[in-house]
Design an enzyme around this catalytic site. Sequence first.
Site, PDB file in Angstrom:
ATOM      1  N   HIS A 190      -5.617   3.482   7.245  1.00 51.35           N
ATOM      2  CA  HIS A 190      -5.750   3.918   5.845  1.00 51.35           C
ATOM      3  C   HIS A 190      -6.978   3.324   5.191  1.00 51.35           C
ATOM      4  O   HIS A 190      -7.558   2.357   5.676  1.00 51.35           O
ATOM      5  CB  HIS A 190      -4.491   3.602   5.020  1.00 51.35           C
ATOM      6  CG  HIS A 190      -4.151   2.141   4.875  1.00 51.35           C
ATOM      7  ND1 HIS A 190      -3.309   1.470   5.737  1.00 51.35           N
ATOM      8  CD2 HIS A 190      -4.508   1.227   3.938  1.00 51.35           C
ATOM      9  CE1 HIS A 190      -3.158   0.214   5.337  1.00 51.35           C
ATOM     10  NE2 HIS A 190      -3.895   0.036   4.249  1.00 51.35           N
TER      11      HIS A 190
ATOM     12  N   GLU B 105       2.272   1.222  -4.728  1.00 52.01           N
ATOM     13  CA  GLU B 105       1.363   2.010  -3.886  1.00 52.01           C
ATOM     14  C   GLU B 105       1.938   3.374  -3.541  1.00 52.01           C
ATOM     15  O   GLU B 105       3.157   3.572  -3.522  1.00 52.01           O
ATOM     16  CB  GLU B 105       1.071   1.252  -2.592  1.00 52.01           C
ATOM     17  CG  GLU B 105       2.342   0.885  -1.834  1.00 52.01           C
ATOM     18  CD  GLU B 105       2.135   0.892  -0.341  1.00 52.01           C
ATOM     19  OE1 GLU B 105       1.868  -0.171   0.201  1.00 52.01           O
ATOM     20  OE2 GLU B 105       2.271   1.966   0.277  1.00 52.01           O
TER      21      GLU B 105
ATOM     22  N   GLN C  41      -4.328   5.050   0.793  1.00 52.46           N
ATOM     23  CA  GLN C  41      -3.339   4.163   0.158  1.00 52.46           C
ATOM     24  C   GLN C  41      -3.828   3.894  -1.262  1.00 52.46           C
ATOM     25  O   GLN C  41      -4.815   3.175  -1.455  1.00 52.46           O
ATOM     26  CB  GLN C  41      -3.231   2.851   0.947  1.00 52.46           C
ATOM     27  CG  GLN C  41      -2.227   1.864   0.378  1.00 52.46           C
ATOM     28  CD  GLN C  41      -2.111   0.618   1.237  1.00 52.46           C
ATOM     29  OE1 GLN C  41      -3.104  -0.040   1.535  1.00 52.46           O
ATOM     30  NE2 GLN C  41      -0.890   0.296   1.654  1.00 52.46           N
TER      31      GLN C  41
ATOM     32  N   HIS D 226     -10.160  -1.681   0.428  1.00 53.89           N
ATOM     33  CA  HIS D 226     -10.148  -2.158   1.816  1.00 53.89           C
ATOM     34  C   HIS D 226     -10.062  -0.993   2.792  1.00 53.89           C
ATOM     35  O   HIS D 226      -9.724   0.125   2.427  1.00 53.89           O
ATOM     36  CB  HIS D 226      -9.012  -3.156   2.060  1.00 53.89           C
ATOM     37  CG  HIS D 226      -7.618  -2.601   1.911  1.00 53.89           C
ATOM     38  ND1 HIS D 226      -6.934  -2.585   0.712  1.00 53.89           N
ATOM     39  CD2 HIS D 226      -6.772  -2.056   2.818  1.00 53.89           C
ATOM     40  CE1 HIS D 226      -5.730  -2.057   0.891  1.00 53.89           C
ATOM     41  NE2 HIS D 226      -5.607  -1.716   2.159  1.00 53.89           N
TER      42      HIS D 226
ATOM     43  N   GLU E 148      -8.245  -4.681   7.006  1.00 52.74           N
ATOM     44  CA  GLU E 148      -6.824  -4.900   7.301  1.00 52.74           C
ATOM     45  C   GLU E 148      -6.540  -4.421   8.722  1.00 52.74           C
ATOM     46  O   GLU E 148      -7.140  -3.437   9.176  1.00 52.74           O
ATOM     47  CB  GLU E 148      -5.996  -4.103   6.282  1.00 52.74           C
ATOM     48  CG  GLU E 148      -4.491  -4.208   6.446  1.00 52.74           C
ATOM     49  CD  GLU E 148      -3.734  -3.341   5.426  1.00 52.74           C
ATOM     50  OE1 GLU E 148      -4.316  -2.977   4.366  1.00 52.74           O
ATOM     51  OE2 GLU E 148      -2.574  -3.019   5.714  1.00 52.74           O
TER      52      GLU E 148
HETATM   53  C1  V0V Z   1     -12.753 -10.049  -3.025  1.00 48.06           C
HETATM   54  N1  V0V Z   1     -13.999  -9.928  -2.543  1.00 48.06           N
HETATM   55  C2  V0V Z   1     -14.110  -8.741  -1.940  1.00 48.06           C
HETATM   56  C3  V0V Z   1     -12.844  -8.124  -2.083  1.00 48.06           C
HETATM   57  N2  V0V Z   1     -12.024  -8.966  -2.755  1.00 48.06           N
HETATM   58  N3  V0V Z   1     -15.117  -8.154  -1.297  1.00 48.06           N
HETATM   59  C4  V0V Z   1     -14.908  -6.919  -0.786  1.00 48.06           C
HETATM   60  N4  V0V Z   1     -13.732  -6.261  -0.912  1.00 48.06           N
HETATM   61  C5  V0V Z   1     -12.686  -6.823  -1.539  1.00 48.06           C
HETATM   62  N5  V0V Z   1     -11.537  -6.165  -1.654  1.00 48.06           N
HETATM   63  C6  V0V Z   1     -15.097 -10.893  -2.665  1.00 48.06           C
HETATM   64  C7  V0V Z   1     -15.356 -11.235  -4.124  1.00 48.06           C
HETATM   65  O1  V0V Z   1     -16.248 -10.323  -4.706  1.00 48.06           O
HETATM   66  C8  V0V Z   1     -15.924 -12.608  -4.030  1.00 48.06           C
HETATM   67  O2  V0V Z   1     -17.283 -12.552  -3.690  1.00 48.06           O
HETATM   68  C9  V0V Z   1     -15.174 -13.224  -2.871  1.00 48.06           C
HETATM   69  O3  V0V Z   1     -14.704 -12.129  -2.073  1.00 48.06           O
HETATM   70  C10 V0V Z   1     -13.967 -14.050  -3.328  1.00 48.06           C
HETATM   71  O4  V0V Z   1     -13.200 -13.216  -4.155  1.00 48.06           O
HETATM   72  P1  V0V Z   1     -12.288 -13.696  -5.369  1.00 48.06           P
HETATM   73  O5  V0V Z   1     -12.306 -12.641  -6.407  1.00 48.06           O
HETATM   74  O6  V0V Z   1     -12.605 -15.113  -5.763  1.00 48.06           O
HETATM   75  O7  V0V Z   1     -10.847 -13.617  -4.761  1.00 48.06           O
HETATM   76  P2  V0V Z   1     -10.061 -14.568  -3.786  1.00 48.06           P
HETATM   77  O8  V0V Z   1     -10.979 -15.394  -2.938  1.00 48.06           O
HETATM   78  O9  V0V Z   1      -8.999 -15.249  -4.582  1.00 48.06           O
HETATM   79  O10 V0V Z   1      -9.368 -13.450  -2.882  1.00 48.06           O
HETATM   80  C11 V0V Z   1     -10.093 -12.580  -2.032  1.00 48.06           C
HETATM   81  C12 V0V Z   1      -9.177 -12.283  -0.839  1.00 48.06           C
HETATM   82  C13 V0V Z   1      -7.878 -11.667  -1.431  1.00 48.06           C
HETATM   83  C14 V0V Z   1      -9.899 -11.286   0.067  1.00 48.06           C
HETATM   84  C15 V0V Z   1      -8.879 -13.569  -0.069  1.00 48.06           C
HETATM   85  O11 V0V Z   1      -8.192 -10.485  -2.135  1.00 48.06           O
HETATM   86  C16 V0V Z   1      -6.826 -11.386  -0.390  1.00 48.06           C
HETATM   87  O12 V0V Z   1      -6.065 -12.269   0.050  1.00 48.06           O
HETATM   88  N6  V0V Z   1      -6.699 -10.099   0.028  1.00 48.06           N
HETATM   89  C17 V0V Z   1      -5.705  -9.699   1.050  1.00 48.06           C
HETATM   90  C18 V0V Z   1      -4.446  -9.137   0.425  1.00 48.06           C
HETATM   91  C19 V0V Z   1      -4.676  -7.894  -0.363  1.00 48.06           C
HETATM   92  O13 V0V Z   1      -5.805  -7.503  -0.651  1.00 48.06           O
HETATM   93  N7  V0V Z   1      -3.557  -7.238  -0.764  1.00 48.06           N
HETATM   94  C20 V0V Z   1      -3.594  -5.971  -1.527  1.00 48.06           C
HETATM   95  C21 V0V Z   1      -3.469  -4.779  -0.636  1.00 48.06           C
HETATM   96  P3  V0V Z   1     -18.424 -13.324  -4.512  1.00 48.06           P
HETATM   97  O14 V0V Z   1     -18.297 -12.838  -5.911  1.00 48.06           O
HETATM   98  O15 V0V Z   1     -18.048 -14.775  -4.358  1.00 48.06           O
HETATM   99  O16 V0V Z   1     -19.696 -12.942  -3.841  1.00 48.06           O
HETATM  100  S1  V0V Z   1      -1.814  -4.699  -0.004  1.00 48.06           S
HETATM  101  C22 V0V Z   1      -1.834  -3.582   1.299  1.00 48.06           C
HETATM  102  O17 V0V Z   1      -2.989  -3.133   1.688  1.00 48.06           O
HETATM  103  C23 V0V Z   1      -0.615  -3.220   1.870  1.00 48.06           C
HETATM  104  C24 V0V Z   1       0.678  -3.688   1.345  1.00 48.06           C
HETATM  105  C25 V0V Z   1      -0.587  -2.320   3.058  1.00 48.06           C
HETATM  106  O18 V0V Z   1      -1.622  -1.848   3.506  1.00 48.06           O
HETATM  107  O19 V0V Z   1       0.540  -2.045   3.580  1.00 48.06           O
HETATM  108 CO    CO Z   2      -3.590  -1.616   2.925  1.00 47.76          CO
END
Ligand code: V0V
Ligand code: CO
Length: 153
Positions: free
Chosen positions: A7, A43, A60, A84, A134
């Site tokens: 996705h 979602e 998604q 993502h 992912e």
């Molecule tokens: C953050 N950054 C990204 C980003 N999110 N870059 C590209 N794409 C993204 N989606 C960058 C952000 O611009 C910062 O860059 C740096 O990473 C740190 O970001 P932050 O805002 O300080 O945020 P953090 O570090 O607290 O968290 C970022 C992470 C977090 C990636 C660690 O978003 C995470 O744990 N994501 C995984 C879980 C998730 O996304 N769940 C929702 C979808 P600069 O500014 O420092 O350069 S749930 C899902 O998909 C499901 C349920 C499914 O598929 O079934």
């Molecule tokens: Co997802």
Amino acid sequence: MLTRIDHIGIACFDLDKTVEFYRATYGFEVYHSEINEEQGVREAMLRINGTDDGGATYLQLLEPVREDSPVGKWLAKNGEGVHHVAFGTADVDADAADIRDKGVRVLYEEPRRGSMGSRITFLHPKDCHGILTELVTSAPPAPSDPPGGHPAP
Ligand code: V0V
Ligand code: CO
């Protein structure tokens, strides 16, 4: 082995309005919807096509349920857009371990629960040329499931 795009995750402010846009503009219908409290999202999965590994590819659509969730923080900073990309695999544990060995940060020690009972993990966007990536293993299909290998909504 990663065998499909499972996705594309798209962050939006208003899930219902965004679902309606995809329905009215492209004719895509909601295949499944749920709230994932752990991930902080509401979602909708729009099934686009089946894939030759027996899985499928979805859009998604993601609305945050909390401002301090990953999608909530990302939306506040960037506005709506692609959040993502998710690759499908039959064995998320093995692929995550292989990728970790290559020096890419895998965010979870163990895969967590994703959409439709899948098991998911994420790779840090800063290690993936700016793409939050992912890895997904779908839930095994039940005997009553339609072709495509996923639980009915
Ligand atoms: C953050 N950054 C990204 C980003 N999110 N870059 C590209 N794409 C993204 N989606 C960058 C952000 O611009 C910062 O860059 C740096 O990473 C740190 O970001 P932050 O805002 O300080 O945020 P953090 O570090 O607290 O968290 C970022 C992470 C977090 C990636 C660690 O978003 C995470 O744990 N994501 C995984 C879980 C998730 O996304 N769940 C929702 C979808 P600069 O500014 O420092 O350069 S749930 C899902 O998909 C499901 C349920 C499914 O598929 O079934
Ligand atoms: Co997802």
